[in-house]
Design a protein around this motif. Structure first.
Motif, PDB file in Angstrom:
ATOM      1  N   ALA A   1      -2.668  18.694  -4.387  1.00  0.00           N
ATOM      2  CA  ALA A   1      -2.353  18.191  -5.727  1.00  0.00           C
ATOM      3  C   ALA A   1      -0.984  17.517  -5.741  1.00  0.00           C
ATOM      4  O   ALA A   1      -0.816  16.445  -6.346  1.00  0.00           O
ATOM      5  CB  ALA A   1      -2.390  19.332  -6.737  1.00  0.00           C
ATOM      6  N   ALA A   2      -0.012  18.112  -5.063  1.00  0.00           N
ATOM      7  CA  ALA A   2       1.331  17.518  -5.023  1.00  0.00           C
ATOM      8  C   ALA A   2       1.308  16.181  -4.280  1.00  0.00           C
ATOM      9  O   ALA A   2       1.951  15.212  -4.716  1.00  0.00           O
ATOM     10  CB  ALA A   2       2.306  18.478  -4.347  1.00  0.00           C
ATOM     11  N   LEU A   3       0.567  16.116  -3.187  1.00  0.00           N
ATOM     12  CA  LEU A   3       0.468  14.848  -2.446  1.00  0.00           C
ATOM     13  C   LEU A   3      -0.258  13.792  -3.272  1.00  0.00           C
ATOM     14  O   LEU A   3       0.141  12.620  -3.270  1.00  0.00           O
ATOM     15  CB  LEU A   3      -0.244  15.065  -1.110  1.00  0.00           C
ATOM     16  CG  LEU A   3       0.568  15.777  -0.030  1.00  0.00           C
ATOM     17  CD1 LEU A   3      -0.299  16.052   1.185  1.00  0.00           C
ATOM     18  CD2 LEU A   3       1.785  14.973   0.368  1.00  0.00           C
ATOM     19  N   ALA A   4      -1.291  14.194  -3.983  1.00  0.00           N
ATOM     20  CA  ALA A   4      -2.005  13.240  -4.835  1.00  0.00           C
ATOM     21  C   ALA A   4      -1.093  12.747  -5.952  1.00  0.00           C
ATOM     22  O   ALA A   4      -1.064  11.539  -6.250  1.00  0.00           O
ATOM     23  CB  ALA A   4      -3.258  13.891  -5.414  1.00  0.00           C
TER      24      ALA A   4
ATOM     25  N   LYS B   1       0.849  -1.188   0.000  1.00  0.00           N
ATOM     26  CA  LYS B   1       0.000   0.000   0.000  1.00  0.00           C
ATOM     27  C   LYS B   1       0.888   1.243   0.000  1.00  0.00           C
ATOM     28  O   LYS B   1       1.934   1.261   0.649  1.00  0.00           O
ATOM     29  CB  LYS B   1      -0.908  -0.001   1.229  1.00  0.00           C
ATOM     30  CG  LYS B   1      -1.911  -1.134   1.190  1.00  0.00           C
ATOM     31  CD  LYS B   1      -2.881  -1.044   2.326  1.00  0.00           C
ATOM     32  CE  LYS B   1      -3.872  -2.192   2.205  1.00  0.00           C
ATOM     33  NZ  LYS B   1      -4.861  -2.156   3.236  1.00  0.00           N
ATOM     34  N   PRO B   2       0.480   2.281  -0.715  1.00  0.00           N
ATOM     35  CA  PRO B   2       1.291   3.505  -0.741  1.00  0.00           C
ATOM     36  C   PRO B   2       1.277   4.201   0.611  1.00  0.00           C
ATOM     37  O   PRO B   2       0.355   4.027   1.409  1.00  0.00           O
ATOM     38  CB  PRO B   2       0.628   4.362  -1.807  1.00  0.00           C
ATOM     39  CG  PRO B   2      -0.740   3.814  -1.970  1.00  0.00           C
ATOM     40  CD  PRO B   2      -0.685   2.372  -1.563  1.00  0.00           C
ATOM     41  N   VAL B   3       2.295   4.971   0.853  1.00  0.00           N
ATOM     42  CA  VAL B   3       2.399   5.744   2.087  1.00  0.00           C
ATOM     43  C   VAL B   3       1.696   7.077   1.866  1.00  0.00           C
ATOM     44  O   VAL B   3       1.920   7.740   0.852  1.00  0.00           O
ATOM     45  CB  VAL B   3       3.884   5.985   2.451  1.00  0.00           C
ATOM     46  CG1 VAL B   3       4.000   6.841   3.691  1.00  0.00           C
ATOM     47  CG2 VAL B   3       4.596   4.661   2.630  1.00  0.00           C
ATOM     48  N   TYR B   4       0.853   7.445   2.781  1.00  0.00           N
ATOM     49  CA  TYR B   4       0.138   8.716   2.669  1.00  0.00           C
ATOM     50  C   TYR B   4       0.695   9.702   3.688  1.00  0.00           C
ATOM     51  O   TYR B   4       0.996   9.330   4.817  1.00  0.00           O
ATOM     52  CB  TYR B   4      -1.370   8.514   2.907  1.00  0.00           C
ATOM     53  CG  TYR B   4      -2.017   7.750   1.778  1.00  0.00           C
ATOM     54  CD1 TYR B   4      -2.405   8.407   0.621  1.00  0.00           C
ATOM     55  CD2 TYR B   4      -2.205   6.375   1.868  1.00  0.00           C
ATOM     56  CE1 TYR B   4      -2.977   7.701  -0.416  1.00  0.00           C
ATOM     57  CE2 TYR B   4      -2.771   5.674   0.832  1.00  0.00           C
ATOM     58  CZ  TYR B   4      -3.159   6.338  -0.311  1.00  0.00           C
ATOM     59  OH  TYR B   4      -3.719   5.659  -1.347  1.00  0.00           O
ATOM     60  N   PHE B   5       0.843  10.949   3.245  1.00  0.00           N
ATOM     61  CA  PHE B   5       1.358  11.997   4.113  1.00  0.00           C
ATOM     62  C   PHE B   5       0.238  12.940   4.497  1.00  0.00           C
ATOM     63  O   PHE B   5      -0.701  13.157   3.742  1.00  0.00           O
ATOM     64  CB  PHE B   5       2.457  12.791   3.389  1.00  0.00           C
ATOM     65  CG  PHE B   5       3.681  11.980   3.096  1.00  0.00           C
ATOM     66  CD1 PHE B   5       4.619  11.760   4.078  1.00  0.00           C
ATOM     67  CD2 PHE B   5       3.880  11.432   1.837  1.00  0.00           C
ATOM     68  CE1 PHE B   5       5.747  11.019   3.814  1.00  0.00           C
ATOM     69  CE2 PHE B   5       5.006  10.684   1.561  1.00  0.00           C
ATOM     70  CZ  PHE B   5       5.947  10.481   2.552  1.00  0.00           C
TER      71      PHE B   5
ATOM     72  N   ALA C   1       2.145   8.436  -8.100  1.00  0.00           N
ATOM     73  CA  ALA C   1       3.437   7.957  -8.595  1.00  0.00           C
ATOM     74  C   ALA C   1       3.908   6.747  -7.802  1.00  0.00           C
ATOM     75  O   ALA C   1       4.406   5.772  -8.377  1.00  0.00           O
ATOM     76  CB  ALA C   1       4.479   9.076  -8.526  1.00  0.00           C
ATOM     77  N   VAL C   2       3.736   6.790  -6.479  1.00  0.00           N
ATOM     78  CA  VAL C   2       4.139   5.649  -5.645  1.00  0.00           C
ATOM     79  C   VAL C   2       3.275   4.437  -5.974  1.00  0.00           C
ATOM     80  O   VAL C   2       3.780   3.311  -6.101  1.00  0.00           O
ATOM     81  CB  VAL C   2       4.051   6.010  -4.141  1.00  0.00           C
ATOM     82  CG1 VAL C   2       4.169   4.779  -3.265  1.00  0.00           C
ATOM     83  CG2 VAL C   2       5.122   7.024  -3.782  1.00  0.00           C
ATOM     84  N   THR C   3       1.978   4.654  -6.134  1.00  0.00           N
ATOM     85  CA  THR C   3       1.078   3.555  -6.471  1.00  0.00           C
ATOM     86  C   THR C   3       1.465   2.943  -7.820  1.00  0.00           C
ATOM     87  O   THR C   3       1.540   1.710  -7.956  1.00  0.00           O
ATOM     88  CB  THR C   3      -0.384   4.052  -6.524  1.00  0.00           C
ATOM     89  OG1 THR C   3      -0.722   4.609  -5.256  1.00  0.00           O
ATOM     90  CG2 THR C   3      -1.343   2.924  -6.843  1.00  0.00           C
ATOM     91  N   ASP C   4       1.728   3.790  -8.801  1.00  0.00           N
ATOM     92  CA  ASP C   4       2.157   3.292 -10.117  1.00  0.00           C
ATOM     93  C   ASP C   4       3.475   2.546 -10.013  1.00  0.00           C
ATOM     94  O   ASP C   4       3.654   1.489 -10.626  1.00  0.00           O
ATOM     95  CB  ASP C   4       2.286   4.443 -11.120  1.00  0.00           C
ATOM     96  CG  ASP C   4       0.940   5.029 -11.509  1.00  0.00           C
ATOM     97  OD1 ASP C   4      -0.098   4.383 -11.225  1.00  0.00           O
ATOM     98  OD2 ASP C   4       0.931   6.139 -12.079  1.00  0.00           O
ATOM     99  N   TYR C   5       4.394   3.073  -9.261  1.00  0.00           N
ATOM    100  CA  TYR C   5       5.703   2.430  -9.085  1.00  0.00           C
ATOM    101  C   TYR C   5       5.534   1.042  -8.459  1.00  0.00           C
ATOM    102  O   TYR C   5       6.123   0.057  -8.909  1.00  0.00           O
ATOM    103  CB  TYR C   5       6.612   3.300  -8.213  1.00  0.00           C
ATOM    104  CG  TYR C   5       7.900   2.632  -7.842  1.00  0.00           C
ATOM    105  CD1 TYR C   5       8.950   2.549  -8.758  1.00  0.00           C
ATOM    106  CD2 TYR C   5       8.076   2.070  -6.583  1.00  0.00           C
ATOM    107  CE1 TYR C   5      10.139   1.924  -8.430  1.00  0.00           C
ATOM    108  CE2 TYR C   5       9.257   1.441  -6.242  1.00  0.00           C
ATOM    109  CZ  TYR C   5      10.288   1.371  -7.168  1.00  0.00           C
ATOM    110  OH  TYR C   5      11.459   0.754  -6.829  1.00  0.00           O
ATOM    111  N   LEU C   6       4.720   0.988  -7.409  1.00  0.00           N
ATOM    112  CA  LEU C   6       4.513  -0.306  -6.747  1.00  0.00           C
ATOM    113  C   LEU C   6       3.800  -1.288  -7.678  1.00  0.00           C
ATOM    114  O   LEU C   6       4.132  -2.478  -7.714  1.00  0.00           O
ATOM    115  CB  LEU C   6       3.712  -0.109  -5.458  1.00  0.00           C
ATOM    116  CG  LEU C   6       4.443   0.632  -4.341  1.00  0.00           C
ATOM    117  CD1 LEU C   6       3.504   0.866  -3.162  1.00  0.00           C
ATOM    118  CD2 LEU C   6       5.681  -0.117  -3.893  1.00  0.00           C
TER     119      LEU C   6
END
Length: 170
Positions: free
Chosen positions: A125-128, A4-8, A133-138
Protein backbone atom coordinates in the motif's frame (compact mmCIF):
# COMPACT_ATOMS: atom_id res chain seq x y z
CA UNK A 1 7.71 14.59 -22.70
CA UNK A 2 6.33 11.58 -20.82
CA UNK A 3 8.22 10.41 -17.74
CA UNK A 4 7.55 7.06 -16.20
CA UNK A 5 7.43 6.67 -12.41
CA UNK A 6 10.15 4.77 -10.62
CA UNK A 7 9.00 1.49 -9.13
CA UNK A 8 10.59 -0.06 -6.06
CA UNK A 9 10.80 -3.70 -5.13
CA UNK A 10 8.89 -4.65 -2.00
CA UNK A 11 11.29 -7.43 -0.90
CA UNK A 12 14.04 -5.28 0.68
CA UNK A 13 11.45 -3.25 2.57
CA UNK A 14 9.62 -6.39 3.62
CA UNK A 15 12.80 -8.02 4.94
CA UNK A 16 13.72 -4.89 6.92
CA UNK A 17 10.20 -4.54 8.30
CA UNK A 18 10.14 -8.17 9.43
CA UNK A 19 13.50 -7.75 11.18
CA UNK A 20 12.39 -4.55 12.92
CA UNK A 21 8.76 -5.32 13.75
CA UNK A 22 8.26 -5.69 17.52
CA UNK A 23 5.13 -7.80 16.98
CA UNK A 24 6.95 -10.23 14.72
CA UNK A 25 9.96 -10.43 17.06
CA UNK A 26 7.62 -11.15 19.99
CA UNK A 27 5.83 -13.82 17.95
CA UNK A 28 9.16 -15.45 17.07
CA UNK A 29 10.08 -15.56 20.78
CA UNK A 30 6.70 -17.18 21.55
CA UNK A 31 7.37 -19.83 18.93
CA UNK A 32 10.89 -20.48 20.29
CA UNK A 33 9.44 -20.87 23.80
CA UNK A 34 6.81 -23.30 22.48
CA UNK A 35 9.51 -25.28 20.69
CA UNK A 36 11.29 -25.74 24.03
CA UNK A 37 8.02 -26.62 25.78
CA UNK A 38 7.36 -29.12 22.98
CA UNK A 39 10.71 -30.82 23.56
CA UNK A 40 10.01 -31.05 27.29
CA UNK A 41 6.51 -32.44 26.65
CA UNK A 42 7.88 -34.95 24.14
CA UNK A 43 10.49 -36.10 26.68
CA UNK A 44 7.75 -36.65 29.27
CA UNK A 45 6.08 -39.19 26.95
CA UNK A 46 9.29 -41.18 26.37
CA UNK A 47 10.52 -43.98 28.64
CA UNK A 48 12.72 -42.77 31.47
CA UNK A 49 16.03 -44.24 32.64
CA UNK A 50 17.53 -43.03 35.90
CA UNK A 51 20.95 -43.93 37.26
CA UNK A 52 21.42 -43.62 41.00
CA UNK A 53 24.64 -43.96 42.96
CA UNK A 54 25.19 -43.57 46.69
CA UNK A 55 28.18 -43.84 48.98
CA UNK A 56 28.07 -43.72 52.75
CA UNK A 57 30.53 -44.40 55.51
CA UNK A 58 29.52 -45.60 58.95
CA UNK A 59 31.10 -45.99 62.29
CA UNK A 60 29.66 -47.96 65.24
CA UNK A 61 30.98 -47.87 68.73
CA UNK A 62 29.88 -46.93 72.21
CA UNK A 63 32.08 -43.88 72.39
CA UNK A 64 32.31 -41.07 69.87
CA UNK A 65 36.11 -41.21 69.66
CA UNK A 66 35.98 -44.92 68.76
CA UNK A 67 33.29 -44.22 66.14
CA UNK A 68 35.57 -41.67 64.49
CA UNK A 69 38.31 -44.28 64.52
CA UNK A 70 36.01 -46.70 62.66
CA UNK A 71 35.56 -44.07 59.94
CA UNK A 72 39.31 -43.89 59.43
CA UNK A 73 39.60 -47.69 59.05
CA UNK A 74 37.24 -47.68 56.06
CA UNK A 75 35.75 -50.99 57.26
CA UNK A 76 32.11 -49.86 57.14
CA UNK A 77 31.88 -48.22 53.69
CA UNK A 78 28.59 -48.69 51.91
CA UNK A 79 28.11 -48.38 48.13
CA UNK A 80 24.84 -48.56 46.23
CA UNK A 81 24.37 -48.29 42.46
CA UNK A 82 21.11 -48.76 40.63
CA UNK A 83 19.25 -48.22 37.36
CA UNK A 84 15.57 -47.45 37.26
CA UNK A 85 13.55 -47.79 34.04
CA UNK A 86 10.01 -46.48 33.85
CA UNK A 87 7.85 -46.76 30.75
CA UNK A 88 4.68 -44.67 30.76
CA UNK A 89 1.90 -46.97 29.56
CA UNK A 90 -1.04 -44.61 29.60
CA UNK A 91 0.51 -41.29 30.53
CA UNK A 92 -2.48 -39.26 29.38
CA UNK A 93 -1.36 -36.06 31.06
CA UNK A 94 1.98 -36.06 29.23
CA UNK A 95 0.39 -36.97 25.89
CA UNK A 96 -2.28 -34.30 26.31
CA UNK A 97 0.37 -31.72 27.15
CA UNK A 98 2.36 -32.69 24.05
CA UNK A 99 -0.76 -32.35 21.89
CA UNK A 100 -1.61 -29.00 23.50
CA UNK A 101 1.88 -27.60 22.88
CA UNK A 102 1.93 -28.83 19.28
CA UNK A 103 -1.45 -27.24 18.54
CA UNK A 104 -0.44 -24.00 20.23
CA UNK A 105 2.80 -23.99 18.22
CA UNK A 106 0.84 -24.40 15.00
CA UNK A 107 -1.53 -21.62 16.02
CA UNK A 108 1.38 -19.27 16.76
CA UNK A 109 2.99 -20.12 13.40
CA UNK A 110 -0.24 -19.20 11.64
CA UNK A 111 -0.32 -15.92 13.60
CA UNK A 112 3.29 -15.21 12.57
CA UNK A 113 2.36 -15.71 8.91
CA UNK A 114 -0.62 -13.39 9.37
CA UNK A 115 1.63 -10.70 10.84
CA UNK A 116 4.05 -11.07 7.93
CA UNK A 117 1.21 -10.76 5.44
CA UNK A 118 -0.04 -7.64 7.22
CA UNK A 119 3.43 -6.12 6.90
CA UNK A 120 3.61 -7.11 3.22
CA UNK A 121 0.17 -5.54 2.61
CA UNK A 122 1.22 -2.32 4.35
CA UNK A 123 4.40 -2.15 2.26
CA UNK A 124 2.47 -2.74 -0.95
CA UNK A 125 0.00 0.00 0.00
CA UNK A 126 2.83 2.42 0.83
CA UNK A 127 4.59 1.66 -2.46
CA UNK A 128 1.35 2.10 -4.38
CA UNK A 129 0.73 5.43 -2.62
CA UNK A 130 4.27 6.51 -3.43
CA UNK A 131 3.98 5.50 -7.08
CA UNK A 132 0.62 7.26 -7.36
CA UNK A 133 2.08 10.41 -5.82
CA UNK A 134 5.05 10.33 -8.20
CA UNK A 135 2.74 9.72 -11.16
CA UNK A 136 0.51 12.62 -10.10
CA UNK A 137 3.53 14.85 -9.57
CA UNK A 138 4.91 14.04 -13.00
CA UNK A 139 1.51 14.57 -14.62
CA UNK A 140 1.00 17.93 -12.91
CA UNK A 141 4.59 18.96 -13.64
CA UNK A 142 4.04 18.12 -17.30
CA UNK A 143 0.84 20.14 -17.39
CA UNK A 144 2.53 23.10 -15.70
CA UNK A 145 5.45 22.89 -18.12
CA UNK A 146 3.06 22.71 -21.03
CA UNK A 147 1.14 25.75 -19.73
CA UNK A 148 4.37 27.67 -19.21
CA UNK A 149 5.37 26.87 -22.80
CA UNK A 150 1.99 28.05 -24.12
CA UNK A 151 2.26 31.28 -22.12
CA UNK A 152 5.79 31.84 -23.34
CA UNK A 153 4.77 31.35 -26.97
CA UNK A 154 1.78 33.66 -26.47
CA UNK A 155 4.04 36.28 -24.94
CA UNK A 156 6.51 35.98 -27.79
CA UNK A 157 3.76 36.37 -30.38
CA UNK A 158 2.33 39.33 -28.48
CA UNK A 159 5.71 40.98 -28.31
CA UNK A 160 6.56 40.43 -32.00
CA UNK A 161 5.03 43.79 -32.73
CA UNK A 162 6.74 45.42 -29.76
CA UNK A 163 9.56 44.87 -27.27
CA UNK A 164 10.23 41.28 -26.26
CA UNK A 165 8.96 40.37 -22.80
CA UNK A 166 8.38 43.97 -21.79
CA UNK A 167 11.89 45.16 -22.59
CA UNK A 168 12.31 48.24 -24.72
CA UNK A 169 14.86 48.34 -27.48
CA UNK A 170 16.93 51.57 -28.04
Amino acid sequence: MERKPVYFSEEPGFAAAVRQSPEIMQQLRRIERLDIEGEVARNQVLPRVDLAAEYSHRGFDERYADTVGDLADDDLANWQVGVELSCPVANRAARNELTRVRLLRRQQSVRLNQLKEEVRTEIRAALADYNNAVTDYLRVSGLLLEQAGVRFIAQVRKDEDGPLLGMETP
